[in-house]
Design a protein around this motif. Structure first.
Motif, PDB file in Angstrom:
ATOM      1  N   ALA A  77       7.764  -1.329   0.315  1.00  0.00           N
ATOM      2  CA  ALA A  77       8.213  -2.635   0.808  1.00  0.00           C
ATOM      3  C   ALA A  77       7.196  -3.143   1.843  1.00  0.00           C
ATOM      4  O   ALA A  77       6.550  -2.352   2.526  1.00  0.00           O
ATOM      5  CB  ALA A  77       9.607  -2.530   1.429  1.00  0.00           C
ATOM      6  N   THR A  78       7.085  -4.443   1.923  1.00  0.00           N
ATOM      7  CA  THR A  78       6.175  -5.036   2.909  1.00  0.00           C
ATOM      8  C   THR A  78       6.628  -6.460   3.213  1.00  0.00           C
ATOM      9  O   THR A  78       7.386  -7.054   2.447  1.00  0.00           O
ATOM     10  CB  THR A  78       4.727  -5.051   2.394  1.00  0.00           C
ATOM     11  N   LYS A  79       6.142  -7.001   4.314  1.00  0.00           N
ATOM     12  CA  LYS A  79       6.479  -8.365   4.697  1.00  0.00           C
ATOM     13  C   LYS A  79       5.492  -9.349   4.067  1.00  0.00           C
ATOM     14  O   LYS A  79       4.361  -8.982   3.734  1.00  0.00           O
ATOM     15  CB  LYS A  79       6.454  -8.520   6.217  1.00  0.00           C
ATOM     16  N   SER A 127       0.835  -1.195   0.000  1.00  0.00           N
ATOM     17  CA  SER A 127       0.000   0.000   0.000  1.00  0.00           C
ATOM     18  C   SER A 127       0.870   1.245   0.000  1.00  0.00           C
ATOM     19  O   SER A 127       2.061   1.189   0.340  1.00  0.00           O
ATOM     20  CB  SER A 127      -0.913   0.013   1.236  1.00  0.00           C
ATOM     21  N   ASN A 128       0.260   2.372  -0.368  1.00  0.00           N
ATOM     22  CA  ASN A 128       0.996   3.633  -0.315  1.00  0.00           C
ATOM     23  C   ASN A 128       0.945   4.193   1.111  1.00  0.00           C
ATOM     24  O   ASN A 128       0.296   3.595   1.991  1.00  0.00           O
ATOM     25  CB  ASN A 128       0.446   4.623  -1.346  1.00  0.00           C
ATOM     26  N   PRO A 129       1.595   5.311   1.396  1.00  0.00           N
ATOM     27  CA  PRO A 129       1.600   5.846   2.769  1.00  0.00           C
ATOM     28  C   PRO A 129       0.222   6.159   3.333  1.00  0.00           C
ATOM     29  O   PRO A 129       0.058   6.234   4.555  1.00  0.00           O
ATOM     30  CB  PRO A 129       2.439   7.122   2.628  1.00  0.00           C
ATOM     31  N   ASP A 130      -0.789   6.316   2.460  1.00  0.00           N
ATOM     32  CA  ASP A 130      -2.158   6.572   2.918  1.00  0.00           C
ATOM     33  C   ASP A 130      -2.943   5.285   3.128  1.00  0.00           C
ATOM     34  O   ASP A 130      -4.170   5.318   3.298  1.00  0.00           O
ATOM     35  CB  ASP A 130      -2.896   7.458   1.913  1.00  0.00           C
ATOM     36  N   GLU A 131      -2.233   4.140   3.104  1.00  0.00           N
ATOM     37  CA  GLU A 131      -2.828   2.815   3.295  1.00  0.00           C
ATOM     38  C   GLU A 131      -3.791   2.434   2.180  1.00  0.00           C
ATOM     39  O   GLU A 131      -4.711   1.636   2.378  1.00  0.00           O
ATOM     40  CB  GLU A 131      -3.517   2.715   4.659  1.00  0.00           C
ATOM     41  N   VAL A 132      -3.600   2.995   1.009  1.00  0.00           N
ATOM     42  CA  VAL A 132      -4.386   2.597  -0.167  1.00  0.00           C
ATOM     43  C   VAL A 132      -3.642   1.462  -0.873  1.00  0.00           C
ATOM     44  O   VAL A 132      -2.484   1.621  -1.261  1.00  0.00           O
ATOM     45  CB  VAL A 132      -4.567   3.776  -1.138  1.00  0.00           C
ATOM     46  N   PRO A 133      -4.260   0.279  -1.030  1.00  0.00           N
ATOM     47  CA  PRO A 133      -3.579  -0.849  -1.666  1.00  0.00           C
ATOM     48  C   PRO A 133      -3.199  -0.553  -3.115  1.00  0.00           C
ATOM     49  O   PRO A 133      -3.989   0.006  -3.874  1.00  0.00           O
ATOM     50  CB  PRO A 133      -4.621  -1.974  -1.595  1.00  0.00           C
ATOM     51  N   LEU A 134      -1.998  -0.955  -3.482  1.00  0.00           N
ATOM     52  CA  LEU A 134      -1.514  -0.792  -4.847  1.00  0.00           C
ATOM     53  C   LEU A 134      -1.386  -2.139  -5.549  1.00  0.00           C
ATOM     54  O   LEU A 134      -1.806  -2.283  -6.686  1.00  0.00           O
ATOM     55  CB  LEU A 134      -0.153  -0.083  -4.833  1.00  0.00           C
ATOM     56  N   TRP A 135      -0.761  -3.111  -4.871  1.00  0.00           N
ATOM     57  CA  TRP A 135      -0.605  -4.457  -5.431  1.00  0.00           C
ATOM     58  C   TRP A 135      -0.914  -5.493  -4.355  1.00  0.00           C
ATOM     59  O   TRP A 135      -0.668  -5.266  -3.175  1.00  0.00           O
ATOM     60  CB  TRP A 135       0.831  -4.714  -5.897  1.00  0.00           C
TER      61      TRP A 135
END
Length: 242
Positions: free
Chosen positions: A236-238, A142-150
């Protein structure tokens, strides 16, 4: 945000079920869930995916205090029958619920209703697509606004990628996917990413051979990284292991 976009709904539902959708975004999604059949169906799908994975997990016996705490929260009370003179054996303790006064019973009833609704949706979905590979782990970026991207589904053979309409389109650059080893070694490229739609990326053998700290998306010149390393890491994310 366009809550009619199927890819966005899928990404949000995955994040919701995993528990990574938090704060105001989760509250907003919670309100929409029961008023939008498409969202409710997608949440049911992800719950089914996780439930299927749980069948392969070795069960563990919880500590006795776990049940005690649950009993307190939902209002169970225990009544022990006293032994009567004409009876030689003790009668077992019986757990009963005061339906009229116990708010926990109302909560339990609501939960059962919700569970029935989810089951009905699962039974109504027509699964006509080809059999997919079992999903081993998932992730949502997600982007910094917690909007999912992928959103990513990692299977034994490939990595399934779903791109939401919120992904910024770049005419003069490419997105590239990487895995970040927990050992601290250099990131390993998975491949270039499309800027829209759903697709699959080849899963390298090393993916299952190392401990992965995170997956990352970088911004690269057209054609990918010129030197084998991320040029500009954007997200980045886990991974969530199922």
């Amino acid at each position: 945000m366009n809550y009619t976009n199927p890819t966005l709904i899928s990404a949000l539902s995955a994040e919701y079920v995993l528990g990574t959708l938090r704060g105001k975004a989760r509250d907003r999604f919670e309100r929409l869930k029961f008023s939008n059949p498409n969202i409710l169906s997608e949440v049911a799908y992800w719950e089914a995916q996780l439930n299927q994975m749980s069948l392969h997990v070795k069960p563990m016996q919880p500590h006795a205090k776990v049940w005690d705490e649950i009993s307190k929260r939902i209002g169970f009370t225990v009544t022990t029958y006293t032994e009567q003179p004409q009876v030689s054996a003790e009668k077992p303790a019986i757990k009963h619920i005061d339906v009229q006064q116990n708010s926990g019973w109302k909560w339990l009833s609501g939960f059962a209703t919700a569970a029935s609704l989810v089951l009905a949706i699962l039974l109504s979905i027509n699964y006509t697509s080809e059999v997919e590979q079992p999903v081993q782990s998932v992730a949502v970026i997600s982007n910094p606004d917690e909007v999912p991207l992928w959103s990513f589904d990692i299977t034994p053979e490939y990595i399934g990628v779903k791109t939401t309409s919120e992904v910024p389109q770049m005419a003069n650059n490419d997105y590239q996917l990487w895995i970040v080893p927990a050992s601290g070694e250099a990131p390993i490229s998975i491949g270039l990413m499309q800027q829209n739609g759903s697709y699959k990326l080849d899963k390298p053998a090393v993916f299952d051979q190392i401990e992965i700290a995170a997956i990352a998306v970088s911004k690269e010149p057209l054609g990918g990284s010129p030197n084998g390393s991320p040029t500009e890491v954007l997200y980045a994310t886990k991974l969530a292991i199922l």
